[in-house]
Design a protein around this motif. Structure first.
Motif, PDB file in Angstrom:
ATOM      1  N   GLU A   2      -7.233  24.822 -16.300  1.00  0.00           N
ATOM      2  CA  GLU A   2      -7.221  24.501 -17.724  1.00  0.00           C
ATOM      3  C   GLU A   2      -7.734  25.690 -18.513  1.00  0.00           C
ATOM      4  OE1 GLU A   2      -9.180  21.323 -20.763  1.00  0.00           O
ATOM      5  OE2 GLU A   2      -8.882  20.756 -18.694  1.00  0.00           O
ATOM      6  N   LEU A   4      -7.509  25.750 -22.091  1.00  0.00           N
ATOM      7  CA  LEU A   4      -7.952  25.390 -23.429  1.00  0.00           C
ATOM      8  C   LEU A   4      -9.471  25.462 -23.472  1.00  0.00           C
ATOM      9  CD1 LEU A   4      -5.702  22.382 -24.458  1.00  0.00           C
ATOM     10  CD2 LEU A   4      -5.602  24.715 -25.281  1.00  0.00           C
ATOM     11  N   ASP A  60       6.869  25.798 -21.653  1.00  0.00           N
ATOM     12  CA  ASP A  60       6.880  24.351 -21.889  1.00  0.00           C
ATOM     13  C   ASP A  60       6.026  23.612 -20.866  1.00  0.00           C
ATOM     14  OD1 ASP A  60       8.570  24.707 -24.061  1.00  0.00           O
ATOM     15  OD2 ASP A  60      10.389  24.265 -22.903  1.00  0.00           O
ATOM     16  N   HIS A  61       6.158  23.974 -19.588  1.00  0.00           N
ATOM     17  CA  HIS A  61       5.371  23.326 -18.529  1.00  0.00           C
ATOM     18  C   HIS A  61       3.884  23.632 -18.693  1.00  0.00           C
ATOM     19  CE1 HIS A  61       8.833  21.860 -16.361  1.00  0.00           C
ATOM     20  NE2 HIS A  61       9.370  23.068 -16.389  1.00  0.00           N
ATOM     21  N   ALA A  64       2.468  21.652 -21.646  1.00  0.00           N
ATOM     22  CA  ALA A  64       2.347  20.231 -21.303  1.00  0.00           C
ATOM     23  C   ALA A  64       1.110  19.999 -20.438  1.00  0.00           C
ATOM     24  CB  ALA A  64       3.605  19.748 -20.590  1.00  0.00           C
ATOM     25  N   ALA A  65       0.875  20.887 -19.482  1.00  0.00           N
ATOM     26  CA  ALA A  65      -0.296  20.753 -18.610  1.00  0.00           C
ATOM     27  C   ALA A  65      -1.597  20.927 -19.391  1.00  0.00           C
ATOM     28  CB  ALA A  65      -0.228  21.775 -17.473  1.00  0.00           C
ATOM     29  N   GLN A  66      -1.548  21.714 -20.467  1.00  0.00           N
ATOM     30  CA  GLN A  66      -2.732  21.963 -21.291  1.00  0.00           C
ATOM     31  C   GLN A  66      -2.914  20.910 -22.379  1.00  0.00           C
ATOM     32  OE1 GLN A  66      -4.918  24.472 -20.566  1.00  0.00           O
ATOM     33  NE2 GLN A  66      -3.573  24.675 -18.812  1.00  0.00           N
ATOM     34  N   GLY A  67      -1.921  20.063 -22.574  1.00  0.00           N
ATOM     35  CA  GLY A  67      -1.982  19.102 -23.669  1.00  0.00           C
ATOM     36  C   GLY A  67      -1.818  19.783 -25.016  1.00  0.00           C
ATOM     37  N   ALA A  68      -1.091  20.894 -25.023  1.00  0.00           N
ATOM     38  CA  ALA A  68      -0.900  21.693 -26.233  1.00  0.00           C
ATOM     39  C   ALA A  68       0.552  21.599 -26.689  1.00  0.00           C
ATOM     40  CB  ALA A  68      -1.267  23.149 -25.954  1.00  0.00           C
ATOM     41  N   SER A  69       0.776  21.957 -27.933  1.00  0.00           N
ATOM     42  CA  SER A  69       2.147  21.951 -28.447  1.00  0.00           C
ATOM     43  C   SER A  69       2.380  23.187 -29.305  1.00  0.00           C
ATOM     44  CB  SER A  69       2.414  20.692 -29.267  1.00  0.00           C
ATOM     45  OG  SER A  69       1.573  20.666 -30.402  1.00  0.00           O
ATOM     46  N   SER A  88      -4.006  24.795 -29.573  1.00  0.00           N
ATOM     47  CA  SER A  88      -2.661  25.151 -29.098  1.00  0.00           C
ATOM     48  C   SER A  88      -2.386  26.635 -29.315  1.00  0.00           C
ATOM     49  CB  SER A  88      -1.599  24.304 -29.799  1.00  0.00           C
ATOM     50  OG  SER A  88      -1.710  22.952 -29.405  1.00  0.00           O
TER      51      SER A  88
END
Length: 105
Positions: A2, A4, A60-61, A64-69, A88
């Protein structure tokens, strides 16, 4: 892993980058307003980085794993603008820094 930050991130932090194809690689242009520190060593005096090998499916992957957009806007010419805010923006900056460091991302 992670990436973030665990500490609070200023929600007003914004990262805006424009990626264009340049032969077999990508050229990255960064809006200098609030560029995260992790990207600054990679950029030249014009806030550009080249060459980068970017894989946007991997991005994109990763996000998604980071919970970011990240907001992605593709042009007809195949270039892409990426915009992110807050945590993000940090996630995007970390992914771009890893891409520059590894040569392949």
């Amino acid at each position: 892993m992670e990436l973030l930050p665990k500490i609070p991130v200023d929600a007003s932090l914004r990262l805006n980058v424009f990626c264009t194809r340049d032969q077999d690689a990508w050229r990255l242009y960064v809006a200098p307003g609030s560029c995260p520190r992790v990207l600054r060593p990679l950029l030249d005096q014009h806030w550009e980085a080249y060459p980068l090998l970017l894989d946007f499916d991997d991005l994109d992957h990763y996000l998604a794993a980071q919970g970011a957009s990240v907001e992605k806007r593709w042009s007809r010419s195949g270039s892409v603008e990426l915009s992110a805010h807050g945590a993000s923006a940090i996630a995007l900056a970390n992914w771009l820094a890893a891409a520059a460091a590894s040569g392949v991302r």
